[in-house]
Design a protein around this motif. Structure first.
Motif, PDB file in Angstrom:
ATOM      1  N   SER A 145       0.814  -1.220   0.000  1.00 51.61           N
ATOM      2  CA  SER A 145       0.000   0.000   0.000  1.00 51.61           C
ATOM      3  C   SER A 145       0.848   1.272   0.000  1.00 51.61           C
ATOM      4  O   SER A 145       0.334   2.368  -0.203  1.00 51.61           O
ATOM      5  N   LYS A 146       2.148   1.128   0.236  1.00 51.57           N
ATOM      6  CA  LYS A 146       3.010   2.308   0.343  1.00 51.57           C
ATOM      7  C   LYS A 146       3.672   2.605  -0.995  1.00 51.57           C
ATOM      8  O   LYS A 146       4.232   1.720  -1.633  1.00 51.57           O
ATOM      9  N   LYS A 147       3.598   3.844  -1.394  1.00 52.81           N
ATOM     10  CA  LYS A 147       4.273   4.282  -2.611  1.00 52.81           C
ATOM     11  C   LYS A 147       5.103   5.508  -2.250  1.00 52.81           C
ATOM     12  O   LYS A 147       4.658   6.368  -1.511  1.00 52.81           O
ATOM     13  N   ILE A 148       6.315   5.546  -2.766  1.00 52.63           N
ATOM     14  CA  ILE A 148       7.211   6.664  -2.482  1.00 52.63           C
ATOM     15  C   ILE A 148       7.210   7.574  -3.697  1.00 52.63           C
ATOM     16  O   ILE A 148       7.492   7.133  -4.807  1.00 52.63           O
ATOM     17  N   CYS A 149       6.883   8.845  -3.478  1.00 47.30           N
ATOM     18  CA  CYS A 149       6.733   9.786  -4.582  1.00 47.30           C
ATOM     19  C   CYS A 149       7.820  10.853  -4.529  1.00 47.30           C
ATOM     20  O   CYS A 149       8.139  11.367  -3.462  1.00 47.30           O
ATOM     21  N   TYR A 150       8.368  11.148  -5.696  1.00 45.30           N
ATOM     22  CA  TYR A 150       9.355  12.214  -5.818  1.00 45.30           C
ATOM     23  C   TYR A 150       8.924  13.170  -6.914  1.00 45.30           C
ATOM     24  O   TYR A 150       8.608  12.746  -8.028  1.00 45.30           O
ATOM     25  N   ASN A 151       8.915  14.467  -6.602  1.00 47.42           N
ATOM     26  CA  ASN A 151       8.755  15.499  -7.624  1.00 47.42           C
ATOM     27  C   ASN A 151      10.162  15.717  -8.168  1.00 47.42           C
ATOM     28  O   ASN A 151      10.946  16.439  -7.590  1.00 47.42           O
ATOM     29  N   LEU A 152      10.457  15.033  -9.271  1.00 51.92           N
ATOM     30  CA  LEU A 152      11.840  14.884  -9.716  1.00 51.92           C
ATOM     31  C   LEU A 152      12.438  16.134 -10.355  1.00 51.92           C
ATOM     32  O   LEU A 152      13.580  16.459 -10.102  1.00 51.92           O
ATOM     33  N   MET A 153      11.662  16.805 -11.178  1.00 54.24           N
ATOM     34  CA  MET A 153      12.211  18.004 -11.808  1.00 54.24           C
ATOM     35  C   MET A 153      11.076  18.880 -12.312  1.00 54.24           C
ATOM     36  O   MET A 153       9.957  18.414 -12.511  1.00 54.24           O
ATOM     37  N   ALA A 154      11.392  20.139 -12.521  1.00 53.24           N
ATOM     38  CA  ALA A 154      10.400  21.086 -13.036  1.00 53.24           C
ATOM     39  C   ALA A 154      10.028  20.713 -14.467  1.00 53.24           C
ATOM     40  O   ALA A 154      10.884  20.302 -15.257  1.00 53.24           O
ATOM     41  N   LEU A 155       8.749  20.852 -14.781  1.00 51.12           N
ATOM     42  CA  LEU A 155       8.275  20.566 -16.137  1.00 51.12           C
ATOM     43  C   LEU A 155       8.985  21.448 -17.168  1.00 51.12           C
ATOM     44  O   LEU A 155       9.277  21.006 -18.276  1.00 51.12           O
ATOM     45  N   GLU A 156       9.270  22.680 -16.772  1.00 47.88           N
ATOM     46  CA  GLU A 156       9.956  23.614 -17.665  1.00 47.88           C
ATOM     47  C   GLU A 156      11.322  23.059 -18.095  1.00 47.88           C
ATOM     48  O   GLU A 156      11.692  23.097 -19.268  1.00 47.88           O
ATOM     49  N   LYS A 157      12.056  22.520 -17.142  1.00 50.41           N
ATOM     50  CA  LYS A 157      13.367  21.940 -17.447  1.00 50.41           C
ATOM     51  C   LYS A 157      13.212  20.668 -18.275  1.00 50.41           C
ATOM     52  O   LYS A 157      13.964  20.433 -19.227  1.00 50.41           O
ATOM     53  N   LEU A 158      12.234  19.847 -17.928  1.00 47.77           N
ATOM     54  CA  LEU A 158      12.000  18.605 -18.653  1.00 47.77           C
ATOM     55  C   LEU A 158      11.718  18.871 -20.128  1.00 47.77           C
ATOM     56  O   LEU A 158      12.258  18.197 -21.008  1.00 47.77           O
ATOM     57  N   LYS A 159      10.888  19.861 -20.390  1.00 48.40           N
ATOM     58  CA  LYS A 159      10.446  20.128 -21.763  1.00 48.40           C
ATOM     59  C   LYS A 159      11.428  20.990 -22.570  1.00 48.40           C
ATOM     60  O   LYS A 159      11.261  21.140 -23.771  1.00 48.40           O
ATOM     61  N   ASN A 160      12.453  21.525 -21.937  1.00 47.86           N
ATOM     62  CA  ASN A 160      13.445  22.339 -22.629  1.00 47.86           C
ATOM     63  C   ASN A 160      14.387  21.422 -23.425  1.00 47.86           C
ATOM     64  O   ASN A 160      15.120  20.618 -22.841  1.00 47.86           O
ATOM     65  N   PRO A 161      14.388  21.512 -24.754  1.00 46.29           N
ATOM     66  CA  PRO A 161      15.206  20.598 -25.573  1.00 46.29           C
ATOM     67  C   PRO A 161      16.708  20.701 -25.307  1.00 46.29           C
ATOM     68  O   PRO A 161      17.450  19.768 -25.605  1.00 46.29           O
ATOM     69  N   LYS A 162      17.176  21.804 -24.732  1.00 49.01           N
ATOM     70  CA  LYS A 162      18.611  21.964 -24.442  1.00 49.01           C
ATOM     71  C   LYS A 162      19.094  20.983 -23.368  1.00 49.01           C
ATOM     72  O   LYS A 162      20.283  20.713 -23.280  1.00 49.01           O
TER      73      LYS A 162
END
Length: 188
Positions: A145-162
């Motif tokens: 029943s336990k799940k460990i969640c991480y907000n790994l990175m900002a969407l802005e950084k994820l979507k930046n092709p650089k």
């Protein structure tokens, strides 16, 4: 555990020997003891460490990332205990709307009741261009029943092709799980 109990100076010898006190009659006496047995029970957890443990590796390649419309997605399961990686493409909890969130979990049907697993793990997003992967490492006692969640990175950084995390609209998530021990209920 003590097998003998006693009182060092229960009664002084003069009081014991005085016939008026009634302890010693015709050079004999009777001793008795009342014994109460208290059944003590202990309930807790028992950790069995693994002597040889395998490290599980899982790679989840998500194509057409920009078309993901659902709030949550889950990878196929991997390993004996059916681990999985969950993805919130638009974040979860405090990261909702501004981060990508990953969750490490396992299938409830793969673990006996009252059993938990001690594991070290790493979840991350692969940098497909520069090798600068984003990872989160931890150790936890898992139960289904336990799940460990991480907000790994900002969407802005994820979507930046650089940055190289999204290449040709494909995201690669990697997980590594090392089972260190098994925790079961124990009582005496």
């Amino acid at each position: 555990m003590k097998t003998k109990w006693g009182i060092k100076n229960f009664i002084d010898l003069n009081t014991f020997s005085d016939p008026l006190n009634g302890y010693l009659i015709d050079d004999s006496c009777v001793f008795g003891a009342e014994i109460f047995v208290v059944e003590k029970t202990f309930k807790g957890d028992h950790l069995s460490l693994m002597k040889n443990y395998d490290t599980l590796y899982h790679t989840w390649k998500i194509e057409k990332f920009s078309t993901l419309l659902e709030e949550y997605y889950e990878s196929e399961s991997f390993g004996f205990y059916k681990w999985n990686v969950g993805l919130y493409p638009n974040g979860y909890g405090g990261g909702k709307g501004n981060s990508i969130s990953l969750i490490l979990g396992m299938s409830g049907s793969s673990v006996p009741q009252d059993t938990k697993l001690l594991a070290t793990f790493t979840v991350g997003i692969k940098d497909q261009l520069y090798g600068k992967h984003i990872k989160q490492t931890g150790q936890s006692i898992h139960k289904p029943s336990k799940k460990i969640c991480y907000n790994l990175m900002a969407l802005e950084k994820l979507k930046n092709p650089k940055h190289g995390f999204l290449v040709d609209d494909t995201l690669i998530i990697e997980a590594e799980v090392k089972l260190v021990g098994v925790v079961t209920k124990w009582s005496t």
